[in-house]
Design an enzyme around this catalytic site. Structure first.
Site, PDB file in Angstrom:
ATOM      1  N   ASP A   1       0.829  -1.191   0.000  1.00  0.00           N
ATOM      2  CA  ASP A   1       0.000   0.000   0.000  1.00  0.00           C
ATOM      3  C   ASP A   1       0.868   1.247   0.000  1.00  0.00           C
ATOM      4  O   ASP A   1       0.629   2.191  -0.753  1.00  0.00           O
ATOM      5  CB  ASP A   1      -0.893  -0.026   1.255  1.00  0.00           C
ATOM      6  CG  ASP A   1      -2.126   0.828   1.085  1.00  0.00           C
ATOM      7  OD1 ASP A   1      -2.740   1.171   2.103  1.00  0.00           O
ATOM      8  OD2 ASP A   1      -2.451   1.151  -0.056  1.00  0.00           O
TER       9      ASP A   1
ATOM     10  N   ASP B   1      -9.329  -1.228   3.736  1.00  0.00           N
ATOM     11  CA  ASP B   1      -8.806  -0.901   5.064  1.00  0.00           C
ATOM     12  C   ASP B   1      -9.642  -1.529   6.147  1.00  0.00           C
ATOM     13  O   ASP B   1      -9.113  -2.101   7.100  1.00  0.00           O
ATOM     14  CB  ASP B   1      -8.787   0.614   5.249  1.00  0.00           C
ATOM     15  CG  ASP B   1      -7.855   1.266   4.271  1.00  0.00           C
ATOM     16  OD1 ASP B   1      -8.240   2.269   3.671  1.00  0.00           O
ATOM     17  OD2 ASP B   1      -6.736   0.741   4.105  1.00  0.00           O
TER      18      ASP B   1
END
Lengths: 438, 248
Positions: free
Chosen positions: A199, A359
């Site tokens: 990420d 997330d």
């Protein structure tokens, strides 16, 4: 009393947006912990061998291997996973570039249906089995089908009450996170760290796929097709629905000269969430790419890629034309010099904070995995993740550009898990059993 | 013993904090954030302490002085952190006042400041209850229960829940007293809080003796009610003199 006639203090509404994003994250984590503790008490740990997926293609963990073997195997698994995620993200960028939005939309709707229908169905079956709930097949199938279809409509078309959409997004996140916690232990932890690093790279590196996606979306002034959780913006000064819609239009005026602090926060909110979304979508996508017998996988792939056509349908289309002339100015230029950190977080503005479903999923996976050890680690990891989320939001306000939401929280979460498991537990148990507390 | 008992123990330790949370804190998002941050701070202090003391564990269970030392050092560390918390809060207060001026709203009221202090204290209390009581409650949800030798009349879970409730009260209200003491420069209040915390910690040492919890726990509750009364008197005094000042 005199108190009632005093004007409202700032304390009444400060920090509301942050709470509106922390609440669903907490609910998702809580549900996953409950699911894990209820369902895992019945199954043994050897079921890890039965989970075949892209994440265990390189190495299947067994209890008899040494720690080093497990670690190396987990590392191989994670590398394969991250590689597949990267490839799929690049494919997504390509499809978005070629304007295949309809295809992406349909794919997302299909995945949402399969996640809710099949994964939800599987977990419902486990629960029925555990609690011996008397329900017959036909009722179950009809109820499940309706549940899945409403879910697809909720995330696919936006005419539903926002609460329903938010609830379904949280449920999808919860189902996918539960599936991920079924992976073997070492693989899960190394995978979390690997996804956090991915990420970080994908969002901040100039060649990163997520960054390319964001820039494409900004240059075309379109929404990125992905599943994203949107916290409702805070209405300020009594502006009603029109105010809200207008403010969200401001959000889409990237680089417009509307230098209310709203516009400053919104582009960032956009970017932040984007990153998260895609990282999430890809990770789950990958899981599904597996040539696997279980159909759950397929669901995951399409799952996250479609997203926010939802918002397009909400009546913003007429306002889109107004933005065609928006110059492509770096949002940073719009920052007012006296903007304090507090305003930047969105406390003073009414921008909606958006967090990608990926997330939600990875936070819940971390907490779910902590729940498999003990509840003390759950509480510690929960606090660490919330702290990480707060730090990410603060950084967002500071840097005013797209930021990945995974790294800080996952880093803090893993750190606190390790510290709690090896240091805190012995200390607290020792003190408590002697009834010594402070 | 069963889910009902487990939930019962959890509510025993955390019931009053839950009602405080729902009635006062949940209405203002900033206070929820304060609770979360102070819980995190307390957890961090606990992890640091356990890191320091880990090498010495498990302690010999016959003599009481290693435990006394452990409690003394832990409380000293936590009181030091309270001062740090106060300093961070001061800076935050300035930030908030500046922000209030910018959006042309009134500055923080006296009650606002006390509510922030209460939220901070509640965070500490909840962290104590969660880590010393709740995290050990997992077996209580099952079919059996557990007794400790030193306090064999009641189940261990019940004892720890009762002690946790006392400590939650102490932590919550001593933060209000402490912040008020630092704000006013009141030496009595400033000293009162660490002393009470230390005394409460040492009183739990009484539990070390066999059957000691019969004396230790009532003493603990005496200290908790002392804290509560002192806090109530102080808040009443502040609010009435505030009101009389505004009346002039």
């Amino acid at each position: 009393m005199a108190q009632n006639t005093k004007p409202t203090s700032i304390l009444d509404s400060l920090g509301e947006e942050i709470i509106r994003i922390i609440a669903p994250v907490s609910i998702c984590m809580f549900m996953v912990v409950i699911l894990v503790s209820v369902l895992d008490s019945s199954s043994s740990s050897s079921t890890s061998a039965s989970v075949n997926s892209i994440a265990t293609i390189a190495y299947a963990e067994t209890n008899s291997d040494s720690s080093w073997d497990k670690f190396v195997g987990a590392l191989l698994n994670s590398l394969v996973f991250v590689a597949v995620v990267t490839v799929v993200t690049f494919i997504l960028v390509l499809l978005f570039y070629l304007r295949c939005t309809k295809f992406l939309k349909l794919y997302m709707g299909f995945s949402a249906f399969v996640v809710l229908g099949f994964m939800g169905g599987e977990i419902a079956l486990f629960l029925i089995e555990d609690f011996s709930i008397p329900v017959d097949c036909i009722t179950f199938v009809v109820a499940l089908f309706n549940f899945a279809v409403v879910g697809v409509l909720a995330v696919f078309m936006s005419k539903m009450a926002i609460l329903v959409t938010q609830a379904y997004l949280v449920v999808i996140g919860m189902l996918v996170a539960y599936w991920f916690t079924q992976l073997p232990e070492w693989t899960t932890w190394v995978l979390l760290v690997a996804m956090a690093l991915y990420d970080l790279a994908a969002v901040l590196l100039p060649v990163g796929p997520l960054r390319l996606l964001v820039e494409l979306a900004i240059s075309r002034d379109e929404d990125i097709p992905a599943l994203v959780y949107e916290a409702r913006p805070v209405t300020c000064n009594g502006s009603g629905a029109e105010g809200r819609v207008a403010q969200r239009r401001v959000w889409r005026d990237r680089g417009s000269e509307n230098s209310d602090h709203e516009s400053n926060n919104n582009p960032n909110a956009n970017s932040v969430f984007v990153e998260n979304v895609d990282s999430g979508s890809n990770s789950t996508s990958n899981a599904s790419v597996v040539p696997d017998s279980s159909t759950e996988s397929n669901t995951l792939v399409s799952g996250h890629n479609d997203a926010t056509l939802v918002r397009a349908e909400e009546g913003w289309v007429p306002e889109r034309d107004a933005e065609l002339s928006a110059p492509l100015i770096d949002p940073r230029m719009n920052i007012q010099p006296q903007q304090s950190e507090l305003e930047g977080i969105g406390l003073g503005s009414s921008g909606a904070i958006k967090l990608g479903l990926g997330d939600f999923i990875f936070y819940s996976v971390l907490v779910g995995r902590a729940a498999m050890y003990d509840f003390m680690t759950v509480y510690a990891c929960y606090l660490a993740i919330i702290a990480g989320l707060g730090i990410t939001l603060a950084l967002l306000a500071l840097y005013q550009k797209a930021l990945p939401a995974l790294p800080v929280s996952i880093a803090l979460g893993v750190l606190f898990y390790v510290l709690t498991r090896f240091l805190l537990e012995a200390f607290v148990v020792e003190c408590s059993l002697n009834l010594l507390m402070f | 013993m069963t889910v009902a008992a487990g939930i019962g123990y959890a509510l025993l330790a955390l019931g009053p904090s839950l009602s405080l949370f729902v009635s006062v804190i949940s209405k203002k998002p900033f206070l929820i954030l304060t609770v979360l941050s102070s819980t995190l701070l307390w957890l961090t202090s606990l992890i640091v302490l356990s890191g320091v003391w880990r090498v010495f564990l498990p302690l010999k269970s016959t003599s009481w002085w290693p435990y006394g030392l452990l409690i003394f050092t832990s409380i000293a560390f936590q009181e030091g952190l309270r001062v740090l918390f106060w300093k961070v809060y001061k800076r935050l207060e300035d930030l908030l006042d500046n922000f209030a001026d910018k959006v042309s709203k009134p500055r923080l009221f006296q009650t606002d400041k006390m509510q922030i202090a209460l939220a901070g204290g509640l965070g500490h209390g909840v962290a104590h209850a969660v880590f010393f009581c709740l995290s050990l409650l997992t077996p209580a949800f099952g079919p059996a229960t557990f007794f400790v030798d030193r306090c064999s009349q009641i189940p261990f879970f019940l004892v720890s829940a009762i002690i946790a409730l006392a400590f939650v009260t102490i932590h919550t209200f001593s933060m209000v007293i402490a912040f008020n003491g630092y704000a006013e420069g009141n030496k009595v209040d400033q000293v009162f809080v660490p002393v009470v915390h230390l005394v409460a910690g040492m009183v739990t040492l009484v539990n070390f003796a066999s059957g000691g919890c019969i004396i230790g726990i009532p003493l603990l509750y005496f200290i908790a009610s002392l804290t509560l009364i002192h806090c109530g008197k102080m808040v009443w005094r502040r609010l009435t003199e505030n009101r009389s000042r505004q009346g002039n």
